[in-house]
Design an enzyme around this catalytic site. Structure first.
Site, PDB file in Angstrom:
ATOM      1  N   ASP A  66      23.025 -33.386  -0.206  1.00  0.00           N
ATOM      2  CA  ASP A  66      22.061 -33.644   0.861  1.00  0.00           C
ATOM      3  C   ASP A  66      22.806 -33.980   2.145  1.00  0.00           C
ATOM      4  O   ASP A  66      24.013 -34.174   2.140  1.00  0.00           O
ATOM      5  CB  ASP A  66      21.041 -34.738   0.481  1.00  0.00           C
ATOM      6  CG  ASP A  66      21.676 -36.075   0.139  1.00  0.00           C
ATOM      7  OD1 ASP A  66      22.918 -36.170   0.120  1.00  0.00           O
ATOM      8  OD2 ASP A  66      20.928 -37.032  -0.106  1.00  0.00           O
ATOM      9  N   TYR A  68      24.454 -35.699   5.515  1.00  0.00           N
ATOM     10  CA  TYR A  68      25.033 -37.014   5.816  1.00  0.00           C
ATOM     11  C   TYR A  68      23.920 -37.922   6.323  1.00  0.00           C
ATOM     12  O   TYR A  68      23.046 -37.499   7.077  1.00  0.00           O
ATOM     13  CB  TYR A  68      26.113 -36.886   6.884  1.00  0.00           C
ATOM     14  CG  TYR A  68      27.324 -36.090   6.444  1.00  0.00           C
ATOM     15  CD1 TYR A  68      28.146 -36.521   5.403  1.00  0.00           C
ATOM     16  CD2 TYR A  68      27.673 -34.908   7.101  1.00  0.00           C
ATOM     17  CE1 TYR A  68      29.276 -35.801   5.026  1.00  0.00           C
ATOM     18  CE2 TYR A  68      28.798 -34.179   6.730  1.00  0.00           C
ATOM     19  CZ  TYR A  68      29.588 -34.638   5.681  1.00  0.00           C
ATOM     20  OH  TYR A  68      30.697 -33.915   5.314  1.00  0.00           O
ATOM     21  N   PHE A  79      28.663 -30.347   4.422  1.00  0.00           N
ATOM     22  CA  PHE A  79      30.042 -30.804   4.658  1.00  0.00           C
ATOM     23  C   PHE A  79      30.439 -30.836   6.135  1.00  0.00           C
ATOM     24  O   PHE A  79      31.486 -31.375   6.479  1.00  0.00           O
ATOM     25  CB  PHE A  79      31.064 -29.960   3.870  1.00  0.00           C
ATOM     26  CG  PHE A  79      30.957 -30.099   2.384  1.00  0.00           C
ATOM     27  CD1 PHE A  79      31.341 -31.267   1.759  1.00  0.00           C
ATOM     28  CD2 PHE A  79      30.456 -29.060   1.616  1.00  0.00           C
ATOM     29  CE1 PHE A  79      31.235 -31.405   0.367  1.00  0.00           C
ATOM     30  CE2 PHE A  79      30.339 -29.187   0.230  1.00  0.00           C
ATOM     31  CZ  PHE A  79      30.739 -30.366  -0.389  1.00  0.00           C
ATOM     32  N   HIS A 188      34.301 -32.082  -7.208  1.00  0.00           N
ATOM     33  CA  HIS A 188      33.839 -32.331  -5.845  1.00  0.00           C
ATOM     34  C   HIS A 188      35.015 -32.797  -4.984  1.00  0.00           C
ATOM     35  O   HIS A 188      35.908 -33.502  -5.478  1.00  0.00           O
ATOM     36  CB  HIS A 188      32.741 -33.404  -5.861  1.00  0.00           C
ATOM     37  CG  HIS A 188      31.977 -33.496  -4.589  1.00  0.00           C
ATOM     38  ND1 HIS A 188      32.437 -34.215  -3.497  1.00  0.00           N
ATOM     39  CD2 HIS A 188      30.783 -32.949  -4.220  1.00  0.00           C
ATOM     40  CE1 HIS A 188      31.552 -34.122  -2.521  1.00  0.00           C
ATOM     41  NE2 HIS A 188      30.542 -33.354  -2.924  1.00  0.00           N
TER      42      HIS A 188
END
Length: 221
Positions: A66, A68, A79, A188
């Protein structure tokens, strides 16, 4: 319903926008933006990833979770952050892996629009979030919508590269047709997990090798 999204995506997803869940999702999101607490990204940036990567141009898909949840960070691309914003830790690690993989100098900006305009769809599973509350808009319908996006790409395109970093992204990509597309998985890039398989994954070089082998332009990472 009429949705302010890039035209090629509007056509591809037209059936989705008329479904009851999406109408409920749209009402929930509109209500949230009118509330006391800030919601990110800014309304005009909710579908920014689609604006920069029209359907026919998509060659690579990177799936995030989701947006920031801090001020001045989210702008509709997973990202990525606006150019003036401090580069988040996960993106710092993405840049480190890119440097180690392809020798690309580590960027001084966290804005990944230059990737998106080359057909890298930077797709969060959930497209909005309440300030300071990660995951706050999970379960309101965004996941169903982004599942449909992934399904449309998988079903109607060929030789797309999907980069699935972390368990959540890997579960999200479970319906991708691996006979038609390249699916690359790794840990991740978060500081908590990057050393468990993200560093050294060489996904950027593998992506370009695959694209080139199928007659597509490579990505200038």
């Amino acid at each position: 319903m009429d949705v302010a999204i890039e035209q090629s995506w509007k056509k591809v997803l037209s059936d989705e926008f008329s479904k009851p869940y999406f109408e409920k999702l749209a009402a929930t999101v509109r209500f949230a933006y009118r509330g006391r607490e800030p919601v990110y990204p800014p309304p005009k940036s909710i579908f920014h990833a689609f604006e920069l990567s029209p359907f026919d141009a998509v060659r690579v898909v990177i799936i995030g979770q989701d947006p920031y949840h801090g001020a001045h960070q989210a702008h509709g691309l997973c990202f990525s952050v606006p150019a003036q914003t401090k580069i988040p830790p996960s993106l710092q690690n993405i840049y480190k892996e890119l440097h180690n993989d392809l020798g690309v100098p580590i960027s001084e900006t966290g804005n990944l629009e230059r990737w998106a305009t080359q057909g890298v769809l930077l797709l969060n599973a959930t497209l909005t979030v309440e300030a300071g509350k990660p995951g706050s808009h999970h379960g309101i319908g965004w996941e169903q919508f982004t599942d449909a996006v992934i399904q449309k790409i998988s079903d109607t395109k060929e030789h797309v590269v999907f980069l699935l970093w972390g368990k959540y992204a890997q579960e999200k990509g479970s319906k991708i047709d691996t006979k038609k597309h390249l699916v690359l998985t790794a840990a991740h890039p978060s500081p908590f997990s990057a050393h468990c398989g993200f560093f050294g994954c060489k996904h950027f070089s593998q992506t370009n090798t695959y694209l080139s082998a199928h007659g597509k332009n490579t990505i200038e990472w």
